[in-house]
Design a protein around this motif. Structure first.
Motif, short mmCIF file in Angstrom:
data_model
loop_
_atom_site.label_atom_id
_atom_site.label_comp_id
_atom_site.label_asym_id
_atom_site.label_seq_id
_atom_site.Cartn_x
_atom_site.Cartn_y
_atom_site.Cartn_z
N ASP A 1 0.84 -1.21 0.00
CA ASP A 1 0.00 0.00 0.00
C ASP A 1 0.87 1.25 0.00
O ASP A 1 0.56 2.23 -0.71
N ALA A 2 1.93 1.25 0.79
CA ALA A 2 2.81 2.41 0.83
C ALA A 2 3.50 2.61 -0.51
O ALA A 2 3.68 3.75 -0.97
N ARG A 3 3.87 1.53 -1.18
CA ARG A 3 4.55 1.65 -2.48
C ARG A 3 3.60 2.23 -3.54
O ARG A 3 3.97 3.10 -4.33
N VAL A 4 2.36 1.74 -3.54
CA VAL A 4 1.39 2.23 -4.53
C VAL A 4 1.08 3.70 -4.28
O VAL A 4 1.05 4.52 -5.22
N ASN A 5 0.85 4.08 -3.03
CA ASN A 5 0.53 5.48 -2.73
C ASN A 5 1.72 6.39 -3.02
O ASN A 5 1.54 7.54 -3.46
N ARG A 6 2.92 5.91 -2.80
CA ARG A 6 4.09 6.73 -3.10
C ARG A 6 4.19 7.01 -4.59
O ARG A 6 4.49 8.13 -5.01
N ASP A 7 3.95 6.00 -5.42
CA ASP A 7 4.00 6.21 -6.86
C ASP A 7 2.94 7.20 -7.31
O ASP A 7 3.19 8.06 -8.16
N LEU A 8 1.76 7.11 -6.72
CA LEU A 8 0.70 8.06 -7.09
C LEU A 8 1.06 9.49 -6.70
O LEU A 8 0.86 10.43 -7.47
N VAL A 9 1.58 9.65 -5.49
CA VAL A 9 1.94 11.00 -5.04
C VAL A 9 3.11 11.53 -5.86
O VAL A 9 3.15 12.73 -6.19
N GLU A 10 4.04 10.68 -6.24
CA GLU A 10 5.16 11.12 -7.06
C GLU A 10 4.69 11.56 -8.44
O GLU A 10 5.16 12.58 -8.97
N GLN A 11 3.75 10.84 -9.03
CA GLN A 11 3.19 11.27 -10.31
C GLN A 11 2.47 12.61 -10.18
O GLN A 11 2.58 13.48 -11.04
N LEU A 12 1.74 12.77 -9.10
CA LEU A 12 1.04 14.03 -8.89
C LEU A 12 2.02 15.18 -8.70
O LEU A 12 1.79 16.29 -9.19
N LEU A 13 3.12 14.92 -8.00
CA LEU A 13 4.12 15.96 -7.79
C LEU A 13 4.77 16.36 -9.12
O LEU A 13 4.97 17.55 -9.39
N LYS A 14 5.09 15.39 -9.97
CA LYS A 14 5.67 15.71 -11.28
C LYS A 14 4.68 16.48 -12.14
O LYS A 14 5.06 17.41 -12.86
N GLN A 15 3.41 16.14 -12.04
CA GLN A 15 2.40 16.86 -12.81
C GLN A 15 2.30 18.30 -12.35
O GLN A 15 2.20 19.23 -13.18
N GLN A 16 2.33 18.52 -11.06
CA GLN A 16 2.28 19.89 -10.56
C GLN A 16 3.53 20.67 -10.97
O GLN A 16 3.43 21.84 -11.34
N GLN A 17 4.70 20.04 -10.93
CA GLN A 17 5.92 20.74 -11.32
C GLN A 17 5.90 21.10 -12.79
O GLN A 17 6.30 22.20 -13.18
N SER A 18 5.39 20.20 -13.63
CA SER A 18 5.30 20.52 -15.06
C SER A 18 4.31 21.63 -15.31
O SER A 18 4.52 22.51 -16.17
N GLU A 19 3.19 21.64 -14.59
CA GLU A 19 2.23 22.72 -14.76
C GLU A 19 2.81 24.04 -14.30
O GLU A 19 2.57 25.09 -14.92
N ASN A 20 3.58 24.03 -13.22
CA ASN A 20 4.20 25.27 -12.76
C ASN A 20 5.22 25.79 -13.77
O ASN A 20 5.31 27.00 -14.03
N GLN A 21 6.00 24.89 -14.37
CA GLN A 21 6.97 25.32 -15.37
C GLN A 21 6.28 25.88 -16.60
O GLN A 21 6.70 26.90 -17.15
N SER A 22 5.20 25.23 -17.04
CA SER A 22 4.47 25.77 -18.20
C SER A 22 3.82 27.09 -17.88
O SER A 22 3.75 28.00 -18.71
N GLY A 23 3.36 27.27 -16.66
CA GLY A 23 2.78 28.55 -16.28
C GLY A 23 3.82 29.65 -16.25
O GLY A 23 3.55 30.79 -16.66
N ASP A 24 5.05 29.35 -15.78
CA ASP A 24 6.10 30.36 -15.79
C ASP A 24 6.50 30.74 -17.21
O ASP A 24 6.72 31.92 -17.52
N SER A 25 6.58 29.76 -18.09
CA SER A 25 6.94 30.07 -19.48
C SER A 25 5.85 30.88 -20.16
O SER A 25 6.12 31.80 -20.94
N ASP A 26 4.60 30.59 -19.86
CA ASP A 26 3.51 31.38 -20.44
C ASP A 26 3.55 32.81 -19.95
O ASP A 26 3.31 33.76 -20.71
N GLN A 27 3.84 32.98 -18.66
CA GLN A 27 3.92 34.34 -18.12
C GLN A 27 5.08 35.09 -18.75
O GLN A 27 4.98 36.29 -19.08
N GLU A 28 6.21 34.40 -18.98
CA GLU A 28 7.37 35.04 -19.61
C GLU A 28 7.06 35.42 -21.05
O GLU A 28 7.40 36.51 -21.52
N ASN A 29 6.38 34.55 -21.77
CA ASN A 29 6.02 34.87 -23.15
C ASN A 29 5.06 36.03 -23.22
O ASN A 29 5.13 36.89 -24.10
N GLN A 30 4.14 36.12 -22.26
CA GLN A 30 3.17 37.20 -22.26
C GLN A 30 3.86 38.54 -21.99
O GLN A 30 3.55 39.55 -22.59
#
Length: 610
Positions: free
Chosen positions: A439-468
């Motif tokens: 259970d701990a292994r499965v939840n860790r993988d899910l949280v890690e995927q969610l963390l990478k998704q948030q980091q990618s969204e933050n990077q895309s948001g910064d690039s959009d702000q810079e382009n604007q």
């Protein structure tokens, strides 16, 4: 106080003992105390007088005793004047009544006939099983369920009157199919222990073997209730006389010995049908015969009068203490003891009888907020805080416990709180201590995927702000480019407003086109134009109101049907309703016929039409 009454009025007969109290006390004073046989008379005389009283002056306890007896008799009688909801409990076993609905049940060897007595007995059984689960199955050439397991006895009672052999699709006497159908109802989820009751006059030997084979691996016993006599009786049919075979009147005979043997082979009991409740008691069909009870699954309650006689005990207790020797001192202690200062104790009544791990699940399920303050164990407190959606506090509580399970729970709480990186660390600590924790292994993988998704969204948001920002400081060509890029979501406020208005106009045109196509389609199929399109969003309340009026096949608007009113029927409407034929058994007849045709039950050559 118009509802004031006594729940146990016979206890008021105790008041008749009040006039006898003087005689009792007088006899007690005159009787010998018994000390004279042990202590010499010279030594006993200064202590006790010859009347059995102490040497000093004492007050007679007659008045206090009479008042206490008066109060106790009224309290035991159960004074009641208010109703309170009381939860209903049901028996932990279930009963399926399998009723023989063949032509032999019309035999008149008992008055008025076998079927009438059987239906009366079913009513008596239901009265004795109030709040318990009961089902009813009938059989002839095939078996049909009249009612599934239910604690509403009125459901079965309302259908008993229409049960008659004429509503069965085909004549026969397949008791084996009836028992098999009753067994299916029990296996579909009967709570606790279940039992089968076969209510019939006879079962042939060929079907007894089949019934025994059906119940071979079943935990449910089969009891039999015998209807009819061994001498038998003729079977009358309306407007057709008696049933005949080869010119002779058929005498349908009951077989108590065969039914007794069938019940004993299947772990049940057998009993002849009686006028009173002797048969019900011997077969142990009553609710009070259950060994265990459980709360009703539907949380049913009934209003019952509350016994408020216990309040009078507080008045009787001081009187009893006064009538007792040295009662004044006891009364003083009893009065002043609650007023004495006591140290504060956090110990509850439940803590005296159960450990914290035994009380915690119920406390958390009932009120997690209060459980979070009452429980002391870090893991149980964290579970209560987690259930109360206080995830940061839960993570802190789980952190005070050093176990792999607490680290896993702390990771869950941190993930819920949005602290994904800390949650991954908590999962890593749990996996380090217990690598096989899946259970701990499965939840860790899910949280890690969610963390990478948030980091990618933050990077895309910064690039959009810079382009604007670069576009705002660019030339006119950049602004044109920005206008072209506005379709991808990067818009300034002015262009965004214009695009929104354009999109709204496109949506309106699309909605208008879809409505026109819907009207054309509905006009061809004859359906109402208010039908929703699967690709359209749900209509607003205003649209639903507009769709209340439909279009006919010519596209003309139709008036919505009038709302139902609760006004009483007129005399003409009542006369029109009386013209409808009263056929309460028609529904069951059609239901049984449909089931008989769907099952395609093959007739048995050894079966009799009665």
């Amino acid at each position: 106080m118009s509802d004031f009454h006594f729940l146990r009025p016979l206890w008021l007969l105790l008041l008749l003992a009040i006039p006898l109290l003087p005689l009792v006390f007088r006899k007690a004073r005159q009787s010998d105390s018994g000390w004279a046989r042990i202590i010499p008379e010279p030594l006993l005389r200064p202590v006790i007088t010859h009347h059995g009283q102490s040497g000093g002056h004492s007050r007679s306890p007659l008045l206090a005793s009479a008042a206490a007896l008066l109060i106790l008799s009224v309290a035991l009688a159960g004074p009641a004047w208010r109703q309170v909801p009381t939860p209903l409990q049901q028996q932990n076993d279930s009963l399926v009544v399998v009723l023989d609905l063949s032509l032999s049940m019309l035999a008149t060897d008992v008055e008025p006939d076998r079927l009438t007595l059987a239906k009366r007995k079913i009513r008596d059984i239901l009265d004795q099983r109030e709040g318990s689960l009961t089902a009813l199955v009938v059989y002839a050439a095939d078996a049909h369920a009249v009612s599934p397991l239910t604690d509403d006895r009125n459901t079965i009672i309302g259908l008993l009157d229409v049960l008659d052999p004429v509503i069965m699709p085909a004549p026969g006497n397949r008791a084996d199919l009836g028992v098999a159908r009753g067994l299916e109802l029990l296996e579909q989820g009967a709570p606790g222990n279940g039992k089968l009751l076969l209510l019939t006059d006879n079962v042939s030997d060929r079907y007894q073997d089949r019934i025994t084979e059906t119940l071979k691996n079943s935990p449910f016993p089969l009891s039999t209730l015998i209807v009819g006599t061994a001498e038998g009786g003729p079977i009358p049919l309306p407007k057709q006389g008696f049933i005949r075979e080869n010119g002779n009147i058929v005498m349908a005979k009951a077989s108590p010995s065969a039914l007794q043997q069938l019940a004993s082979r299947n772990g049940g009991r057998s009993q002849r049908l009686t006028i009173d409740d002797t048969d019900i008691t011997n077969l142990r069909l009553r609710s009070e015969d259950a060994t265990e009870w459980q709360d009703s699954e539907r949380d049913l309650t009934v209003n019952r009068f509350q016994d408020d006689g216990y309040w009078l005990l507080w008045l009787a207790l001081p009187l009893i203490l006064i009538g007792w020797r040295k009662g004044a001192l006891a009364l003083l202690l009893f009065t002043l003891l609650p007023l004495a200062p006591r140290p504060a104790m956090a110990l509850s009544w439940a803590e005296l009888w159960a450990r914290e791990d035994q009380r915690a699940p119920a406390l958390i399920a009932e009120d997690p907020a209060s459980a979070a303050t009452e429980l002391e164990s870090p893991e149980w407190r964290g579970s209560a805080e987690y259930r109360n959606q206080d995830y940061e506090a839960a993570a802190e509580s789980f952190g005070r416990a050093v176990t792999p399970r607490s680290d896993y729970n702390r990771g869950n709480a941190l993930a819920r709180a949005g602290k994904l990186e800390e949650a991954i660390k908590a999962y890593d600590e749990a996996l380090e201590a217990e690598p096989e924790m899946e259970d701990a292994r499965v939840n860790r993988d899910l949280v890690e995927q969610l963390l990478k998704q948030q980091q990618s969204e933050n990077q895309s948001g910064d690039s959009d702000q810079e382009n604007q920002n670069n576009d705002d400081n660019g030339s006119d060509s950049d602004q044109n480019q920005q206008g072209n890029d506005s379709n991808s979501g990067e818009q300034d406020p002015d262009s965004q407003q214009g695009d929104q208005s354009g999109q709204e106009s496109d949506q309106e045109r699309g909605q208008q086109d879809s409505e026109e196509s819907g009207e054309q389609q509905n006009s061809q199929s004859g359906e109402q134009s208010g039908q929703e399109n699967a690709n359209e969003p749900p209509q607003q309340p205003s649209d639903a109101a507009e769709s209340a009026t439909g279009n006919d096949a010519n596209g003309q608007q139709q008036q919505a049907p009038a709302e139902l009113t609760e006004a009483p029927l007129t005399q003409g409407q009542e006369q029109w309703l009386r013209r409808i034929p009263d056929d309460p058994g028609g529904l069951l007849r059609r239901k049984f016929l449909q089931q008989y045709q769907q099952r395609d039950t093959q007739s048995d050559e050894g079966d009799t039409p009665w």
